[in-house]
Scaffold this active site. Structure first.
Site, PDB file in Angstrom:
ATOM      1  N   ASN A 284       0.815  -1.216   0.000  1.00 27.79           N
ATOM      2  CA  ASN A 284       0.000   0.000   0.000  1.00 27.79           C
ATOM      3  C   ASN A 284       0.851   1.270   0.000  1.00 27.79           C
ATOM      4  OD1 ASN A 284      -2.541  -1.217  -0.078  1.00 27.79           O
ATOM      5  ND2 ASN A 284      -2.550  -1.552   2.134  1.00 27.79           N
ATOM      6  N   HIS A 286       3.190   2.391   1.990  1.00 25.89           N
ATOM      7  CA  HIS A 286       3.616   3.043   3.225  1.00 25.89           C
ATOM      8  C   HIS A 286       4.304   2.000   4.100  1.00 25.89           C
ATOM      9  CE1 HIS A 286      -0.738   2.206   4.841  1.00 25.89           C
ATOM     10  NE2 HIS A 286      -0.014   1.125   4.811  1.00 25.89           N
ATOM     11  N   CYS A 321       3.638   6.684   7.442  1.00 22.66           N
ATOM     12  CA  CYS A 321       5.073   6.966   7.360  1.00 22.66           C
ATOM     13  C   CYS A 321       5.574   6.496   6.003  1.00 22.66           C
ATOM     14  CB  CYS A 321       5.821   6.243   8.490  1.00 22.66           C
ATOM     15  SG  CYS A 321       7.604   6.461   8.449  1.00 22.66           S
TER      16      CYS A 321
END
Length: 382
Positions: A284, A286, A321
């Site tokens: 995804n 991240h 993040c």
């Protein structure tokens, strides 16, 4: 350069050739013009392994061990008697796991590998979290709902939606050792009007004792805008048949309290310069949520890591993040009694509670994850 002339290649249909020998694991074939020219019978070496009877006939990490697969092309069922459990399931259903309890609970079996253990030769919290995540993803895939996303359903994929975890709580009663076989059950239920709850339990396959419980809350996010979204009615219709009104951790025992925010002034230790690697990213785009645990533990005192077991952990995910971010890990440790924290560490008797914060190192110090952990002395935990 090494020769590949005698390498045997495996083909799925060749697994249905009966070799006429006991303890059959698989068949590999050398192909020529679409036909099997030669085949190799692979057998498990069970000599000297005391616990092998607990593994034979059971799927371990995606491999079926010691199963008579019947004749080629047949829809043969596994009928392998065992002192522990009897199976009467299609062979294909054991490639990943199986559904139990009217197909609302998904069950998968794993063996703890050598690279999944820590310095004390037991599985780590990161290992457990990875196994929970793997079981959850295989649950979606095996249910027939999987779209082209990472755990997303078909209707979610059409709308460019993905699941993101907002909170997870794990309670560990016992960490498995290298070579132990564990059995994981997972199921889902609604969480409020716009969320989903996923629970797990981990059993020791030998004793059938529950050794870990976990619960989590998930919401939907748009893959492109990265904004949270309501669950579309079409998605609700997909997942509702799999809902099970059951909690792995009773509400009274679950960690539902707010996690306080740490600052430079309230933190005991700060570890800076934590940079995500390319391998830390998931499908995804991240950082995978399990990776945060290692960064959180970077700021935990070494005395705690050496002399205490991490028996409970709660994580609140507050922001994504990316690989370009640089992070800081903050931790404060206190005893769960009124005694001095350092004294309790030295005496190796008390339970400790830690509060953690993972944040951006940049000027804004944006929060990534808040966490709380409970530690019990290894002597007491045994």
């Amino acid at each position: 350069m090494a020769s590949t002339r005698n390498i045997a290649f495996c083909y799925p249909e060749d697994l249905f050739v009966r070799p006429g020998r006991r303890n059959f694991v698989g068949v590999c074939g050398l192909r020529s013009h679409g036909k099997v020219r030669e085949r190799l019978v692979v057998k498990a070496n069970v000599g000297g392994y005391k616990g092998v009877d607990m593994i034979n006939g059971r799927k371990v990490n995606g491999v079926v061990a010691s199963v008579d697969l019947g004749t080629r092309g047949s829809d043969q069922f596994v009928k392998k008697s065992s002192s522990v459990i009897n199976y009467d399931e299609p062979v294909q259903s054991w490639l990943l796991g199986r559904f139990v309890e009217d197909r609302v609970v998904y069950r998968q079996t794993f063996v703890i590998r050598s690279y999944e253990i820590g310095p004390d030769k037991t599985a780590t919290m990161e290992t457990l979290m990875n196994l929970l995540q793997e079981t959850a993803l295989n649950h979606v895939t095996s249910s027939g709902l999987a779209g082209n996303g990472f755990g997303a359903t078909r209707e979610m994929s059409l709308r460019k939606l993905i699941w993101v975890v907002t909170r997870i709580h794990v309670q560990v009663d016992k960490y498995s050792s290298w070579g132990d076989v564990v059995e994981i059950d997972t199921w889902v239920d609604a969480a409020g009007k716009n969320g989903m709850r996923r629970d797990w339990i981990i059993r020791d396959s030998n004793s059938q004792r529950i050794i870990t419980r976990a619960t989590s809350t998930w919401v939907i996010m748009n893959r492109e805008t990265r904004r949270l979204s309501k669950i579309p009615d079409e998605v609700k219709k997909e997942v509702q048949p799999f809902y099970l009104d059951r909690m792995s951790i009773p509400t009274m025992d679950s960690d539902c309290e707010k996690i306080d925010k740490l600052t430079d002034e309230t933190a005991d230790r700060i570890r800076s310069g934590l940079a995500p690697r390319w391998s830390d990213m998931d499908a995804n785009q991240h950082v995978n949520n399990v990776k945060y645990i290692g960064w959180i533990l970077e700021s935990v005192p070494i005395d705690v890591l050496e002399h205490y077991n991490l028996t409970s952990m709660t994580l609140e995910y507050r922001r994504e993040c990316r690989q370009s971010n640089v992070l800081e890990s903050l931790t404060t440790v206190k005893s769960q009694t009124a005694e001095n924290t350092q004294k309790s560490i030295d005496n190796n008797r008390e339970e400790l509670e830690s509060t953690h914060l993972l944040r951006m190192q940049a000027t804004d110090k944006a929060e990534i994850v808040r966490a709380r952990s409970v530690w019990q002395s290894k002597h007491k935990h045994k």
